[in-house]
Design an enzyme around this catalytic site. Structure first.
Site, PDB file in Angstrom:
ATOM      1  N   LEU A  48      10.458 -20.739  -4.851  1.00 43.75           N
ATOM      2  CA  LEU A  48       9.555 -19.761  -4.212  1.00 43.75           C
ATOM      3  C   LEU A  48       8.191 -19.882  -4.876  1.00 43.75           C
ATOM      4  CD1 LEU A  48       9.006 -17.101  -2.515  1.00 43.75           C
ATOM      5  CD2 LEU A  48       9.663 -15.843  -4.570  1.00 43.75           C
ATOM      6  N   ASN A 104       1.358   3.460  -2.839  1.00 46.10           N
ATOM      7  CA  ASN A 104       1.947   3.915  -4.107  1.00 46.10           C
ATOM      8  C   ASN A 104       1.464   5.317  -4.466  1.00 46.10           C
ATOM      9  OD1 ASN A 104       3.034   1.381  -4.322  1.00 46.10           O
ATOM     10  ND2 ASN A 104       1.674   0.677  -5.951  1.00 46.10           N
ATOM     11  N   HIS A 117       2.740   3.664  -8.835  1.00 51.24           N
ATOM     12  CA  HIS A 117       2.495   2.258  -9.185  1.00 51.24           C
ATOM     13  C   HIS A 117       3.682   1.684  -9.969  1.00 51.24           C
ATOM     14  CE1 HIS A 117      -1.434   2.540  -7.526  1.00 51.24           C
ATOM     15  NE2 HIS A 117      -1.938   3.310  -8.464  1.00 51.24           N
ATOM     16  N   ARG A 143      -0.269   9.622  -9.649  1.00 49.44           N
ATOM     17  CA  ARG A 143      -0.341   8.383  -8.863  1.00 49.44           C
ATOM     18  C   ARG A 143       0.282   7.190  -9.609  1.00 49.44           C
ATOM     19  NH1 ARG A 143      -3.745   7.796  -4.626  1.00 49.44           N
ATOM     20  NH2 ARG A 143      -4.189   5.674  -5.288  1.00 49.44           N
ATOM     21  N   ASP A 150       0.835  -1.211   0.000  1.00 48.14           N
ATOM     22  CA  ASP A 150       0.000   0.000   0.000  1.00 48.14           C
ATOM     23  C   ASP A 150       0.867   1.256   0.000  1.00 48.14           C
ATOM     24  OD1 ASP A 150      -2.340   1.423  -0.025  1.00 48.14           O
ATOM     25  OD2 ASP A 150      -2.699   1.265   2.134  1.00 48.14           O
TER      26      ASP A 150
HETATM   27  C1  IPE Z   1      -5.462  -2.596  -0.398  1.00 49.87           C
HETATM   28  O1  IPE Z   1      -5.112  -1.254  -0.478  1.00 49.87           O
HETATM   29  C2  IPE Z   1      -5.389  -3.236  -1.761  1.00 49.87           C
HETATM   30  C3  IPE Z   1      -4.053  -3.398  -2.301  1.00 49.87           C
HETATM   31  C4  IPE Z   1      -2.926  -3.062  -1.735  1.00 49.87           C
HETATM   32  C5  IPE Z   1      -4.016  -4.004  -3.602  1.00 49.87           C
HETATM   33  P1  IPE Z   1      -6.190  -0.109  -0.669  1.00 49.87           P
HETATM   34  O2  IPE Z   1      -5.425   1.162  -0.756  1.00 49.87           O
HETATM   35  O3  IPE Z   1      -7.093  -0.417  -1.790  1.00 49.87           O
HETATM   36  O4  IPE Z   1      -7.031  -0.208   0.678  1.00 49.87           O
HETATM   37  P2  IPE Z   1      -7.893   0.891   1.435  1.00 49.87           P
HETATM   38  O5  IPE Z   1      -8.887   1.416   0.448  1.00 49.87           O
HETATM   39  O6  IPE Z   1      -6.958   1.964   1.877  1.00 49.87           O
HETATM   40  O7  IPE Z   1      -8.491   0.171   2.577  1.00 49.87           O
HETATM   41  C1  IPE Z   2      -1.428   0.346  -3.400  1.00 50.46           C
HETATM   42  O1  IPE Z   2      -1.196   1.697  -3.385  1.00 50.46           O
HETATM   43  C2  IPE Z   2      -1.603  -0.211  -4.804  1.00 50.46           C
HETATM   44  C3  IPE Z   2      -2.972  -0.612  -5.142  1.00 50.46           C
HETATM   45  C4  IPE Z   2      -4.004  -0.582  -4.351  1.00 50.46           C
HETATM   46  C5  IPE Z   2      -3.183  -1.097  -6.477  1.00 50.46           C
HETATM   47  P1  IPE Z   2      -2.389   2.737  -3.394  1.00 50.46           P
HETATM   48  O2  IPE Z   2      -2.733   3.085  -4.804  1.00 50.46           O
HETATM   49  O3  IPE Z   2      -3.536   2.244  -2.576  1.00 50.46           O
HETATM   50  O4  IPE Z   2      -1.718   3.985  -2.701  1.00 50.46           O
HETATM   51  P2  IPE Z   2      -2.404   4.968  -1.663  1.00 50.46           P
HETATM   52  O5  IPE Z   2      -2.919   4.145  -0.542  1.00 50.46           O
HETATM   53  O6  IPE Z   2      -3.507   5.661  -2.402  1.00 50.46           O
HETATM   54  O7  IPE Z   2      -1.310   5.881  -1.276  1.00 50.46           O
HETATM   55 MG    MG Z   3      -4.012   2.456  -0.621  1.00 52.36          MG
END
Ligand code: IPE
Ligand code: IPE
Ligand code: MG
Length: 239
Positions: free
Chosen positions: A123, A14, A29, A25, A12
């Site tokens: 793995l 990114n 990623h 954003r 989480d």
């Molecule tokens: C969880 O992260 C999903 C992934 C890392 C793929 P999210 O960013 O989607 O989760 P919430 O919305 O903050 O709970």
């Molecule tokens: C996690 O990073 C990746 C995915 C959920 C695909 P986020 O995109 O949720 O990044 P934040 O949480 O918005 O910073």
């Molecule tokens: Mg997130």
């Protein structure tokens, strides 16, 4: 206690990583994909045998269409670019999650990578793509209900073991679940499998998460006492 061999990661942060740098954003990623590569490479040396990565949740479709499209494009690129190295490095890749909502070409690439790496055993990399724990449980319940309705099994034959078999996962349950970016929640990740997992929440966003940090968390896990509802011998439990 030794380092865990079965680990799951909620990658989480990114988006925040990128926005803090004034970048779109999707730049976060992209950086995140590089981290996946490094963390996967580091696993064998760190003693990790199965790694489950949360890449896209069933709830992530709520994001702007442009971000979802960018993520799908990155999944395609990752599979195309990494397939040969994963195969060569002994990684067995499996995908968990609901596939029918994904584009046919991505599904074909996923199946191709699974087939190509299926005999590898250094793995096991489980990638959770369009994965939601509740969705997985409902799909498992439907499979079992169909078996009962067909008279193949009786309701009393539905055990925890049989239920677990109907889930997407084929690996041992994670001993440790790591979430980056400072959020303290599971966001629908492995609710069945992580029922007794240890959790580690780290403040760094996923693009800043290094193999060294990963190793440090695995070491810290070794200091924890897991009781599984019982009592330690030192506290009066059975020896
Ligand atoms: C969880 O992260 C999903 C992934 C890392 C793929 P999210 O960013 O989607 O989760 P919430 O919305 O903050 O709970
Ligand atoms: C996690 O990073 C990746 C995915 C959920 C695909 P986020 O995109 O949720 O990044 P934040 O949480 O918005 O910073
Ligand atoms: Mg997130």
């Amino acid at each position: 206690m030794a380092r865990p061999t079965n680990v799951a990661i909620i990658m989480d942060g990114n988006g925040r990583w990128a926005v803090r740098r004034g970048l779109p954003r999707v730049a976060g990623h992209k950086k995140g994909v590089q981290r996946v590569r490094e963390i996967v490479r580091a696993c064998p040396d760190l003693g990790v045998e199965t790694l489950t990565l949360y890449a896209f949740s069933t709830e992530n479709w709520k994001r702007p269409v442009i971000e979802v499209a960018a993520l799908m494009r990155l999944f395609r690129i990752y599979i195309r670019m990494e397939a040969a190295e994963l195969e060569r490095n002994g990684v067995c890749v499996r995908f968990i999650g609901e596939r029918s909502a994904l584009e046919p070409d991505i599904r074909a690439m996923m199946a191709g990578l699974e087939e190509r790496t299926k005999d590898n055993d250094l793995l096991t990399l489980q990638v959770a793509l369009n994965y939601g724990g509740r969705d997985e449980i409902v799909r498992a319940a439907r499979k079992i209900a169909a078996q009962v309705a067909a008279g193949e099994i009786a309701p009393g034959d539905v055990t925890e073991a049989r239920f677990a078999e109907a889930l997407d996962t084929r690996c041992p349950d994670p001993e440790l679940v790591i979430r980056t970016s400072g959020e303290h929640r599971t966001s629908n990740f492995l609710p069945w499998q992580a029922a007794y997992s240890e959790y580690a929440f780290v403040p760094e966003c996923w693009p800043d998460f290094t193999p060294d940090q990963f190793g440090a968390i695995l070491d810290e896990f070794g200091t924890r006492e897991r009781r599984f509802g019982g009592v330690e011998a030192s506290q009066g439990g059975p020896a």
